[in-house]
Design a protein around this motif. Sequence first.
Motif, PDB file in Angstrom:
ATOM      1  N   ARG A  63     -31.087  -7.906   5.212  1.00 36.47           N
ATOM      2  CA  ARG A  63     -31.663  -7.370   6.454  1.00 36.47           C
ATOM      3  C   ARG A  63     -30.920  -6.128   6.873  1.00 36.47           C
ATOM      4  NH1 ARG A  63     -32.641 -11.980  10.774  1.00 36.47           N
ATOM      5  NH2 ARG A  63     -34.073 -10.401  11.554  1.00 36.47           N
TER       6      ARG A  63
ATOM      7  N   HIS B 216     -27.453  -7.175  15.327  1.00 43.19           N
ATOM      8  CA  HIS B 216     -28.637  -6.545  15.924  1.00 43.19           C
ATOM      9  C   HIS B 216     -29.355  -5.826  14.787  1.00 43.19           C
ATOM     10  CE1 HIS B 216     -27.543  -7.083  20.248  1.00 43.19           C
ATOM     11  NE2 HIS B 216     -26.354  -7.273  19.681  1.00 43.19           N
ATOM     12  N   TYR B 217     -30.557  -6.305  14.462  1.00 47.52           N
ATOM     13  CA  TYR B 217     -31.287  -5.803  13.306  1.00 47.52           C
ATOM     14  C   TYR B 217     -32.195  -4.634  13.668  1.00 47.52           C
ATOM     15  CZ  TYR B 217     -29.587 -10.195  11.455  1.00 47.52           C
ATOM     16  OH  TYR B 217     -28.774 -11.232  11.071  1.00 47.52           O
TER      17      TYR B 217
ATOM     18  N   ASP C 186     -35.228  -4.271  13.122  1.00 49.89           N
ATOM     19  CA  ASP C 186     -36.549  -4.692  13.616  1.00 49.89           C
ATOM     20  C   ASP C 186     -36.523  -5.158  15.076  1.00 49.89           C
ATOM     21  OD1 ASP C 186     -35.423  -7.248  13.578  1.00 49.89           O
ATOM     22  OD2 ASP C 186     -36.668  -7.976  11.934  1.00 49.89           O
TER      23      ASP C 186
ATOM     24  N   SER D 172     -34.715  -7.682  16.321  1.00 47.44           N
ATOM     25  CA  SER D 172     -34.261  -9.061  16.472  1.00 47.44           C
ATOM     26  C   SER D 172     -32.735  -9.119  16.417  1.00 47.44           C
ATOM     27  CB  SER D 172     -34.871  -9.955  15.392  1.00 47.44           C
ATOM     28  OG  SER D 172     -34.438  -9.559  14.110  1.00 47.44           O
ATOM     29  N   THR D 173     -32.185 -10.261  16.865  1.00 47.11           N
ATOM     30  CA  THR D 173     -30.736 -10.479  16.839  1.00 47.11           C
ATOM     31  C   THR D 173     -30.462 -11.879  16.325  1.00 47.11           C
ATOM     32  OG1 THR D 173     -30.655 -11.325  19.101  1.00 47.11           O
ATOM     33  CG2 THR D 173     -30.346  -8.946  18.819  1.00 47.11           C
ATOM     34  N   GLU D 174     -29.245 -12.060  15.840  1.00 45.43           N
ATOM     35  CA  GLU D 174     -28.849 -13.387  15.359  1.00 45.43           C
ATOM     36  C   GLU D 174     -27.329 -13.495  15.370  1.00 45.43           C
ATOM     37  OE1 GLU D 174     -29.086 -15.786  11.136  1.00 45.43           O
ATOM     38  OE2 GLU D 174     -30.769 -14.519  11.696  1.00 45.43           O
TER      39      GLU D 174
END
Length: 154
Positions: free
Chosen positions: A46, A130-131, A133, A135-137
Motif C-alpha cells: 500500500r 495514513h495511506y 487513498d 484510509s488509515t490503519e
Amino acid sequence: MQVQNGDFSISERPIDMAAFRAALQDEQCGAFVLFEGWVRNHNDGREVGRLEYEAYIPMAEPLGREIVAEALQRFDISRAAAVHRQGNLGLGEPAVVVGVASSHRDAAFRACRYIIDEIKHRVPIWKKEHYADGSTEWVDCRLTPGVKAEETAG
C-alpha cells in the motif's frame, strides 16, 4: 532536545541529527554506528503518505533508558542513546535514531542492533499509517518477525 549518554527520549520535534551525533562523540572511540529509521512511502503493498506515532511516555522513556543501559552493560561500548519521534511525520523523516560509540566496530554494530530491536519489541509506541487513498490503519510496531534480539547479543 538534549541527548546524553545512556538516554532514550520521545520527541515531538524533528531530531537534530548533528546534535545527536555530537552528544555521543568520544575521542577514545574508533567506531560510531548510527541507525536511522525513516518514514517510507509503502507498506504491505500500500502507498503510504505519512505516519503518526503515539507513545505512552511515562512507560516508554523509562523502558527505553533501561534498554540503552542493558546495551551499555552487555556490550563493550562507551556511549549509546536513542530518540523516537511522536506525532505526524512525513516521508523521509527519521522516526527513530540509535547511536552507539565504541572502541571497535563489532561491538557498536551489535549493540545498535540490540537497542533498535528491543525498542521495537518492548517500548509502548504505536504507528498509524495514513495511506494515499485516504484510509488509515494502526499497525503493529513489534520486532521484525524471525529476528530475536538476544540473537544479536555477544
